[in-house]
Design a protein around this motif. Structure first.
Motif, PDB file in Angstrom:
ATOM      1  N   ASP A 137       0.850  -1.193   0.000  1.00  0.00           N
ATOM      2  CA  ASP A 137       0.000   0.000   0.000  1.00  0.00           C
ATOM      3  C   ASP A 137       0.886   1.242   0.000  1.00  0.00           C
ATOM      4  O   ASP A 137       1.317   1.719   1.044  1.00  0.00           O
ATOM      5  CB  ASP A 137      -0.903  -0.041   1.234  1.00  0.00           C
ATOM      6  CG  ASP A 137      -1.890   1.122   1.255  1.00  0.00           C
ATOM      7  OD1 ASP A 137      -2.092   1.737   0.188  1.00  0.00           O
ATOM      8  OD2 ASP A 137      -2.451   1.419   2.332  1.00  0.00           O
ATOM      9  N   THR A 138       1.164   1.771  -1.187  1.00  0.00           N
ATOM     10  CA  THR A 138       2.010   2.958  -1.340  1.00  0.00           C
ATOM     11  C   THR A 138       1.777   3.528  -2.733  1.00  0.00           C
ATOM     12  O   THR A 138       0.798   3.179  -3.402  1.00  0.00           O
ATOM     13  CB  THR A 138       3.500   2.592  -1.128  1.00  0.00           C
ATOM     14  OG1 THR A 138       4.290   3.800  -1.182  1.00  0.00           O
ATOM     15  CG2 THR A 138       4.000   1.630  -2.193  1.00  0.00           C
ATOM     16  N   GLU A 164       6.983  -4.351  -4.133  1.00  0.00           N
ATOM     17  CA  GLU A 164       6.968  -4.036  -2.706  1.00  0.00           C
ATOM     18  C   GLU A 164       7.597  -2.671  -2.411  1.00  0.00           C
ATOM     19  O   GLU A 164       7.787  -2.308  -1.257  1.00  0.00           O
ATOM     20  CB  GLU A 164       7.720  -5.124  -1.932  1.00  0.00           C
ATOM     21  CG  GLU A 164       7.058  -6.489  -2.050  1.00  0.00           C
ATOM     22  CD  GLU A 164       7.823  -7.571  -1.302  1.00  0.00           C
ATOM     23  OE1 GLU A 164       8.927  -7.273  -0.794  1.00  0.00           O
ATOM     24  OE2 GLU A 164       7.317  -8.696  -1.231  1.00  0.00           O
ATOM     25  N   LYS A 165       7.899  -1.917  -3.459  1.00  0.00           N
ATOM     26  CA  LYS A 165       8.519  -0.602  -3.316  1.00  0.00           C
ATOM     27  C   LYS A 165       7.558   0.513  -3.723  1.00  0.00           C
ATOM     28  O   LYS A 165       6.547   0.282  -4.388  1.00  0.00           O
ATOM     29  CB  LYS A 165       9.778  -0.519  -4.186  1.00  0.00           C
ATOM     30  CG  LYS A 165      10.832  -1.563  -3.884  1.00  0.00           C
ATOM     31  CD  LYS A 165      11.489  -1.330  -2.526  1.00  0.00           C
ATOM     32  CE  LYS A 165      12.646  -2.305  -2.318  1.00  0.00           C
ATOM     33  NZ  LYS A 165      13.326  -2.078  -1.026  1.00  0.00           N
ATOM     34  N   LEU A 166       7.896   1.707  -3.313  1.00  0.00           N
ATOM     35  CA  LEU A 166       7.221   2.909  -3.818  1.00  0.00           C
ATOM     36  C   LEU A 166       7.777   3.200  -5.209  1.00  0.00           C
ATOM     37  O   LEU A 166       8.992   3.203  -5.409  1.00  0.00           O
ATOM     38  CB  LEU A 166       7.484   4.067  -2.869  1.00  0.00           C
ATOM     39  CG  LEU A 166       6.928   5.456  -3.194  1.00  0.00           C
ATOM     40  CD1 LEU A 166       6.779   6.268  -1.906  1.00  0.00           C
ATOM     41  CD2 LEU A 166       7.799   6.233  -4.186  1.00  0.00           C
ATOM     42  N   ASN A 184      11.944   2.712  -0.696  1.00  0.00           N
ATOM     43  CA  ASN A 184      11.157   1.965   0.271  1.00  0.00           C
ATOM     44  C   ASN A 184       9.867   2.741   0.533  1.00  0.00           C
ATOM     45  O   ASN A 184       9.810   3.961   0.300  1.00  0.00           O
ATOM     46  CB  ASN A 184      11.942   1.784   1.568  1.00  0.00           C
ATOM     47  CG  ASN A 184      13.175   0.921   1.377  1.00  0.00           C
ATOM     48  OD1 ASN A 184      13.162  -0.046   0.614  1.00  0.00           O
ATOM     49  ND2 ASN A 184      14.261   1.272   2.070  1.00  0.00           N
ATOM     50  N   PRO A 185       8.819   2.080   1.019  1.00  0.00           N
ATOM     51  CA  PRO A 185       7.560   2.802   1.283  1.00  0.00           C
ATOM     52  C   PRO A 185       7.692   3.984   2.228  1.00  0.00           C
ATOM     53  O   PRO A 185       6.862   4.907   2.188  1.00  0.00           O
ATOM     54  CB  PRO A 185       6.651   1.706   1.873  1.00  0.00           C
ATOM     55  CG  PRO A 185       7.155   0.442   1.251  1.00  0.00           C
ATOM     56  CD  PRO A 185       8.649   0.622   1.189  1.00  0.00           C
ATOM     57  N   ASP A 186       8.750   4.000   3.064  1.00  0.00           N
ATOM     58  CA  ASP A 186       8.956   5.140   3.975  1.00  0.00           C
ATOM     59  C   ASP A 186       9.815   6.233   3.327  1.00  0.00           C
ATOM     60  O   ASP A 186      10.287   7.128   4.005  1.00  0.00           O
ATOM     61  CB  ASP A 186       9.584   4.678   5.291  1.00  0.00           C
ATOM     62  CG  ASP A 186      10.995   4.108   5.114  1.00  0.00           C
ATOM     63  OD1 ASP A 186      11.487   4.047   3.957  1.00  0.00           O
ATOM     64  OD2 ASP A 186      11.607   3.723   6.120  1.00  0.00           O
ATOM     65  N   ALA A 205      13.148  -3.650 -13.333  1.00  0.00           N
ATOM     66  CA  ALA A 205      13.814  -2.350 -13.452  1.00  0.00           C
ATOM     67  C   ALA A 205      15.242  -2.413 -12.931  1.00  0.00           C
ATOM     68  O   ALA A 205      15.574  -3.214 -12.054  1.00  0.00           O
ATOM     69  CB  ALA A 205      13.030  -1.298 -12.687  1.00  0.00           C
ATOM     70  N   LYS A 206      16.081  -1.542 -13.489  1.00  0.00           N
ATOM     71  CA  LYS A 206      17.465  -1.417 -13.049  1.00  0.00           C
ATOM     72  C   LYS A 206      17.749   0.038 -12.682  1.00  0.00           C
ATOM     73  O   LYS A 206      17.134   0.958 -13.229  1.00  0.00           O
ATOM     74  CB  LYS A 206      18.423  -1.860 -14.154  1.00  0.00           C
ATOM     75  CG  LYS A 206      18.282  -3.329 -14.541  1.00  0.00           C
ATOM     76  CD  LYS A 206      19.274  -3.687 -15.644  1.00  0.00           C
ATOM     77  CE  LYS A 206      19.146  -5.153 -16.030  1.00  0.00           C
ATOM     78  NZ  LYS A 206      20.108  -5.516 -17.109  1.00  0.00           N
ATOM     79  N   LYS A 207      18.700   0.236 -11.785  1.00  0.00           N
ATOM     80  CA  LYS A 207      19.101   1.596 -11.438  1.00  0.00           C
ATOM     81  C   LYS A 207      19.724   2.284 -12.655  1.00  0.00           C
ATOM     82  O   LYS A 207      20.462   1.666 -13.412  1.00  0.00           O
ATOM     83  CB  LYS A 207      20.101   1.591 -10.287  1.00  0.00           C
ATOM     84  CG  LYS A 207      19.472   1.476  -8.916  1.00  0.00           C
ATOM     85  CD  LYS A 207      20.503   1.770  -7.831  1.00  0.00           C
ATOM     86  CE  LYS A 207      19.855   1.769  -6.460  1.00  0.00           C
ATOM     87  NZ  LYS A 207      20.820   2.154  -5.396  1.00  0.00           N
TER      88      LYS A 207
END
Length: 303
Positions: A137-138, A164-166, A184-186, A205-207
């Protein structure tokens, strides 16, 4: 001809040339002003774009145009950053209309929008619920496509390794390379990522860069030859990187100090390539615009 007569003749010719140049410059500025429905057009120093568009109760964030420049979409939030909405204004009888909710705005938070180079898809970030395995949830990336003249219901854009990431602030190239920031979600460990489109689906995805300070709010040019983003180190500063011949990104460099002067983010270049728009922070937030001539001549070797 005597020297004094020759000098007068040359001065007269120069004054005529200058007058014609200034006249053409004024006509060009008026033409651009009519195009964007503004009275004053910036050159190499930024100006506020449509000041007063948002009341003092709200903050204005990213702004973008439809590809035909007939619509302007922008994000507003309350000053506590609790609710984000995307608004739109339209050209009507030679002036901008009153604002209304964009067609993809929801009861959740929506922000970070951009159109595909062909104008037929809008990508944006939203906190609306995702019906997908492992998606937290983000903020996630969504899109809406234009089909038979009608915008379709927004769809979740799945980035397999970042469920699982923003993920937020998407921008896409003609080749289908989707750039965005993720964390991260935070909001910790934020950086830029790119996901490539293959058989209608985005791959892991890659950086974009392997090292450096945290980054956010990317804008990539339609043909993918340059990337502008905000560096998160102290105040936000806008950085630019050019694509090299080996297809790697060059060393990022800051945009000129007349642009980077008060915490900038949300860069966006108009569909005609003539103007950079960005959000300026501080006590009074505003969307600013400046001619791309202020930095387009910059390369990795020109700093």
């Amino acid at each position: 001809m005597r020297f004094t007569d020759m000098l007068k003749s040359r001065l007269w010719a120069s004054s005529i040339f200058l007058a014609l140049f200034l006249s053409c410059d004024r006509k060009n500025s008026k033409s651009i002003g009519d195009k964007y429905l503004v009275e004053k057009v910036p050159t190499e120093s930024p100006l506020p774009f449509l000041p007063g568009l948002v009341s003092d109760k709200y903050l204005i964030h990213k702004g973008i145009f439809s590809n035909d420049l007939d619509e302007y979409y922008f994000t507003v939030s309350d000053k506590n950053f609790a609710k984000f909405d995307v608004k739109v204004i339209h050209k009507e009888n030679g002036q901008w209309s009153a604002s209304e909710n964009a067609f993809f705005n929801s009861n959740y938070n929506d922000h970070g929008m951009s159109f595909s180079p062909d104008g037929n898809t809008v990508y944006f970030s939203s906190t609306r619920p995702v019906e997908s395995e492992r998606a937290v949830d983000t903020w996630h990336i969504w899109k809406s496509e234009l089909m038979r003249g009608k915008w379709q219901q927004p769809e979740y854009v799945d980035i397999p390794n970042l469920r699982e990431k923003l993920t937020s602030h998407p921008t896409i190239t003609q080749e289908g390379n989707l750039y965005f920031h993720s964390s991260n979600p935070d909001y910790s460990n934020m950086d830029l990522f790119v996901a490539k489109l293959r058989d209608g689906k985005f791959q892991n995805a890659k950086k974009v860069f392997e090292s450096g300070s945290p980054r956010c709010t990317p804008y990539v040019s339609p043909n993918g030859d340059y990337l502008i983003y905000a560096s998160i180190e102290g105040q936000l500063d806008l950085m630019i990187s050019n694509k090299k011949a080996n297809n790697n990104w060059g060393t990022p460099r800051p945009l000129p100090s007349r642009i980077n002067d008060n915490g900038q983010g949300n860069p966006y270049v108009s569909p005609d390539g003539d103007f950079l728009f960005f959000t300026k922070g501080g006590e009074e937030w505003s969307v600013q615009w400046v001619s791309t001539k202020a930095f387009m001549s910059m390369t990795d070797d020109s700093y």
